[in-house]
Motif scaffolding. Structure first.
Motif, PDB file in Angstrom:
ATOM      1  N   LEU A  49       0.831  -1.207   0.000  1.00 30.32           N
ATOM      2  CA  LEU A  49       0.000   0.000   0.000  1.00 30.32           C
ATOM      3  C   LEU A  49       0.864   1.254   0.000  1.00 30.32           C
ATOM      4  O   LEU A  49       0.476   2.280  -0.556  1.00 30.32           O
ATOM      5  CB  LEU A  49      -0.925  -0.007   1.218  1.00 30.32           C
ATOM      6  N   ARG A  50       2.035   1.181   0.613  1.00 32.25           N
ATOM      7  CA  ARG A  50       2.939   2.331   0.604  1.00 32.25           C
ATOM      8  C   ARG A  50       3.380   2.654  -0.821  1.00 32.25           C
ATOM      9  O   ARG A  50       3.355   3.814  -1.247  1.00 32.25           O
ATOM     10  CB  ARG A  50       4.151   2.055   1.488  1.00 32.25           C
ATOM     11  N   ALA A  51       3.761   1.608  -1.563  1.00 31.67           N
ATOM     12  CA  ALA A  51       4.200   1.823  -2.947  1.00 31.67           C
ATOM     13  C   ALA A  51       3.051   2.310  -3.813  1.00 31.67           C
ATOM     14  O   ALA A  51       3.230   3.156  -4.694  1.00 31.67           O
ATOM     15  CB  ALA A  51       4.784   0.521  -3.512  1.00 31.67           C
ATOM     16  N   VAL A  52       1.846   1.787  -3.572  1.00 32.41           N
ATOM     17  CA  VAL A  52       0.673   2.250  -4.320  1.00 32.41           C
ATOM     18  C   VAL A  52       0.422   3.719  -4.024  1.00 32.41           C
ATOM     19  O   VAL A  52       0.112   4.513  -4.921  1.00 32.41           O
ATOM     20  CB  VAL A  52      -0.563   1.401  -3.952  1.00 32.41           C
ATOM     21  N   GLY A  53       0.559   4.106  -2.740  1.00 32.24           N
ATOM     22  CA  GLY A  53       0.371   5.503  -2.375  1.00 32.24           C
ATOM     23  C   GLY A  53       1.354   6.414  -3.084  1.00 32.24           C
ATOM     24  O   GLY A  53       0.991   7.505  -3.547  1.00 32.24           O
ATOM     25  N   GLN A  54       2.597   5.955  -3.209  1.00 33.36           N
ATOM     26  CA  GLN A  54       3.605   6.760  -3.911  1.00 33.36           C
ATOM     27  C   GLN A  54       3.238   6.910  -5.388  1.00 33.36           C
ATOM     28  O   GLN A  54       3.412   7.984  -5.978  1.00 33.36           O
ATOM     29  CB  GLN A  54       4.977   6.109  -3.757  1.00 33.36           C
ATOM     30  N   ALA A  55       2.736   5.818  -5.983  1.00 32.91           N
ATOM     31  CA  ALA A  55       2.353   5.876  -7.399  1.00 32.91           C
ATOM     32  C   ALA A  55       1.180   6.820  -7.625  1.00 32.91           C
ATOM     33  O   ALA A  55       1.082   7.470  -8.678  1.00 32.91           O
ATOM     34  CB  ALA A  55       2.010   4.472  -7.904  1.00 32.91           C
ATOM     35  N   LEU A  56       0.267   6.892  -6.646  1.00 34.79           N
ATOM     36  CA  LEU A  56      -0.924   7.742  -6.763  1.00 34.79           C
ATOM     37  C   LEU A  56      -0.743   9.116  -6.122  1.00 34.79           C
ATOM     38  O   LEU A  56      -1.656   9.940  -6.157  1.00 34.79           O
ATOM     39  CB  LEU A  56      -2.126   7.044  -6.113  1.00 34.79           C
ATOM     40  N   ASN A  57       0.426   9.325  -5.493  1.00 35.11           N
ATOM     41  CA  ASN A  57       0.687  10.577  -4.769  1.00 35.11           C
ATOM     42  C   ASN A  57      -0.341  10.775  -3.653  1.00 35.11           C
ATOM     43  O   ASN A  57      -0.891  11.861  -3.467  1.00 35.11           O
ATOM     44  CB  ASN A  57       0.671  11.773  -5.721  1.00 35.11           C
ATOM     45  N   ARG A  58      -0.589   9.684  -2.913  1.00 37.65           N
ATOM     46  CA  ARG A  58      -1.519   9.715  -1.787  1.00 37.65           C
ATOM     47  C   ARG A  58      -0.884   9.007  -0.591  1.00 37.65           C
ATOM     48  O   ARG A  58       0.024   8.179  -0.758  1.00 37.65           O
ATOM     49  CB  ARG A  58      -2.854   9.045  -2.147  1.00 37.65           C
ATOM     50  N   THR A  59      -1.365   9.322   0.592  1.00 43.42           N
ATOM     51  CA  THR A  59      -0.833   8.699   1.785  1.00 43.42           C
ATOM     52  C   THR A  59      -1.303   7.250   1.872  1.00 43.42           C
ATOM     53  O   THR A  59      -2.308   6.869   1.256  1.00 43.42           O
ATOM     54  CB  THR A  59      -1.287   9.441   3.041  1.00 43.42           C
ATOM     55  N   GLN A  60      -0.587   6.455   2.669  1.00 44.12           N
ATOM     56  CA  GLN A  60      -0.972   5.060   2.845  1.00 44.12           C
ATOM     57  C   GLN A  60      -2.368   4.934   3.462  1.00 44.12           C
ATOM     58  O   GLN A  60      -3.162   4.094   3.006  1.00 44.12           O
ATOM     59  CB  GLN A  60       0.065   4.326   3.687  1.00 44.12           C
ATOM     60  N   PRO A  61      -2.716   5.743   4.487  1.00 45.08           N
ATOM     61  CA  PRO A  61      -4.077   5.655   5.021  1.00 45.08           C
ATOM     62  C   PRO A  61      -5.145   5.974   3.975  1.00 45.08           C
ATOM     63  O   PRO A  61      -6.217   5.372   3.974  1.00 45.08           O
ATOM     64  CB  PRO A  61      -4.075   6.689   6.158  1.00 45.08           C
ATOM     65  N   ALA A  62      -4.843   6.919   3.070  1.00 45.83           N
ATOM     66  CA  ALA A  62      -5.809   7.271   2.028  1.00 45.83           C
ATOM     67  C   ALA A  62      -6.008   6.091   1.070  1.00 45.83           C
ATOM     68  O   ALA A  62      -7.132   5.800   0.645  1.00 45.83           O
ATOM     69  CB  ALA A  62      -5.333   8.502   1.258  1.00 45.83           C
ATOM     70  N   VAL A  63      -4.921   5.407   0.743  1.00 49.77           N
ATOM     71  CA  VAL A  63      -5.018   4.237  -0.126  1.00 49.77           C
ATOM     72  C   VAL A  63      -5.813   3.135   0.567  1.00 49.77           C
ATOM     73  O   VAL A  63      -6.660   2.470  -0.050  1.00 49.77           O
ATOM     74  CB  VAL A  63      -3.614   3.734  -0.516  1.00 49.77           C
ATOM     75  N   SER A  64      -5.533   2.941   1.846  1.00 49.49           N
ATOM     76  CA  SER A  64      -6.257   1.929   2.609  1.00 49.49           C
ATOM     77  C   SER A  64      -7.754   2.214   2.624  1.00 49.49           C
ATOM     78  O   SER A  64      -8.572   1.299   2.502  1.00 49.49           O
ATOM     79  CB  SER A  64      -5.717   1.871   4.034  1.00 49.49           C
ATOM     80  N   GLN A  65      -8.122   3.485   2.732  1.00 44.79           N
ATOM     81  CA  GLN A  65      -9.534   3.858   2.718  1.00 44.79           C
ATOM     82  C   GLN A  65     -10.161   3.596   1.348  1.00 44.79           C
ATOM     83  O   GLN A  65     -11.320   3.159   1.254  1.00 44.79           O
ATOM     84  CB  GLN A  65      -9.701   5.329   3.082  1.00 44.79           C
ATOM     85  N   MET A  66      -9.415   3.831   0.279  1.00 46.45           N
ATOM     86  CA  MET A  66      -9.928   3.550  -1.057  1.00 46.45           C
ATOM     87  C   MET A  66     -10.223   2.059  -1.226  1.00 46.45           C
ATOM     88  O   MET A  66     -11.216   1.676  -1.840  1.00 46.45           O
ATOM     89  CB  MET A  66      -8.918   4.021  -2.118  1.00 46.45           C
ATOM     90  N   VAL A  67      -9.348   1.214  -0.673  1.00 45.52           N
ATOM     91  CA  VAL A  67      -9.577  -0.229  -0.738  1.00 45.52           C
ATOM     92  C   VAL A  67     -10.853  -0.583   0.019  1.00 45.52           C
ATOM     93  O   VAL A  67     -11.682  -1.371  -0.453  1.00 45.52           O
ATOM     94  CB  VAL A  67      -8.371  -0.988  -0.153  1.00 45.52           C
TER      95      VAL A  67
END
Length: 317
Positions: free
Chosen positions: A28-46
């Motif tokens: 999720l950290r790497a996904v956040g970097q790819a999307l320019n979003r924080t890890q918690p934000a990516v986790s919420q999207m999931v």
């Protein structure tokens, strides 16, 4: 996990793209970097995705994250939808006419496809066409992934994943024989007493060994106790190239029967008459995804193909 229908309305394209990024990065950290979003934000999207669809799509562990079986299904369908959106965006940006993306076998370039396209052009010239040729399996995968809007050509249901079948719309168009052929000047041409065993004595020009037609030929020869010797030439090209070379060389080949009636054969390539030797018919059909049924260009193309197939069947009796 109950799904609230209105929850789907809150999803955005980035929610679907995140599945592909998770499958690629497993973090999720790497996904956040790819999307320019924080890890918690990516986790919420999931969580939003899983809540909308009512099923777990991402499995979490100390090693990172990965898609669940349902997540992989969702990713496959998401790719199709995202590809369609990308195609739409490209057309809108350039103010182009809508483009129908067609996958087909090279053999159909010689008769069925041009007849259908001529009819469509005469009726409505506003649609553009992007045609890709290739082997059946690759083209059907491209259709499933959203890179094509439809496929017209050989249908081999044994090689289509069962999970794909429920979302396909199939229309049969025609059947044609697969035949052995040679030039009119070949010693076997015109003979009615050919023994299957004789076939091993001649030079062959064939498609690659993993092609459906080659596999069918070798299977039928084995049924008669005959082993096909190494071909003189293997050709990674369409049947038009096989026919062209067969005209000029003393070789045997195999081809859909309708190729013998094309201008490229010119009456100089003929089918062999071999008692008891029967190759399977080739089924030609039109396939699209159920979700593309609303596309006017898909419906018009299918109807033009049906009419062209009927005209060819009448013409050749």
């Amino acid at each position: 996990m109950a799904r609230t229908p209105n929850r789907l309305d809150g999803l955005r394209l980035r929610h679907l793209r995140i599945l592909e990024l998770i499958d690629e990065h497993r973090s999720l950290r790497a996904v956040g970097q790819a999307l320019n979003r924080t890890q918690p934000a990516v986790s919420q999207m999931v969580k939003d995705l899983e809540y909308a669809f009512g099923i777990e799509l991402v499995a979490r562990s100390v090693r990172g994250v990965e898609l669940t079986p349902a997540g992989h299904v969702a990713l496959e369908r998401a790719r199709s939808g995202l590809s369609s959106f990308d195609q739409l965006l490209a057309e809108l940006k350039t103010s182009q006419s809508p483009t129908l993306r067609i996958g087909t076998n090279p053999a159909l370039i010689f008769n069925l496809l041009p007849m259908a396209l001529r009819a469509l052009d005469a009726e409505n010239g506003t649609v553009r066409y992007r045609i890709s040729t290739g082997v059946v399996g690759d083209l059907l995968r491209n259709l499933w992934d959203g890179q094509l809007d439809c496929y017209v050509g050989r249908i081999d249901w044994d090689h289509i994943p069962k999970k794909v079948m429920p979302v396909l719309r199939h229309d049969p168009l025609a059947r044609t024989d697969l035949v052995l052929a040679c030039s009119r000047s070949h010693p076997l041409a015109g003979r009615a007493d050919i023994d299957v065993a004789e076939l091993a004595d001649w030079a062959w020009l064939l498609p690659l060994e993993d092609s459906n037609n080659r596999i069918a030929l070798e299977k039928e020869l084995r049924n008669h106790g005959v082993a096909l010797r190494q071909p003189m030439m293997e050709l990674n090209a369409g049947p038009g190239s096989l026919i062209t070379l067969t005209r000029e060389m003393q070789v045997l080949t195999l081809t859909p029967r309708f190729m013998l009636e094309t201008r490229i054969a010119g009456g100089e390539v003929v089918a062999l008459d071999i008692p008891g030797f029967a190759l399977p018919q080739i089924q030609v059909g039109f396939v699209t995804l159920a979700e593309h049924e609303t596309m006017a260009s898909v419906r018009a193309f299918r109807q033009a193909l049906k009419e062209a197939a009927e005209a060819l069947a009448t013409e050749h009796g």
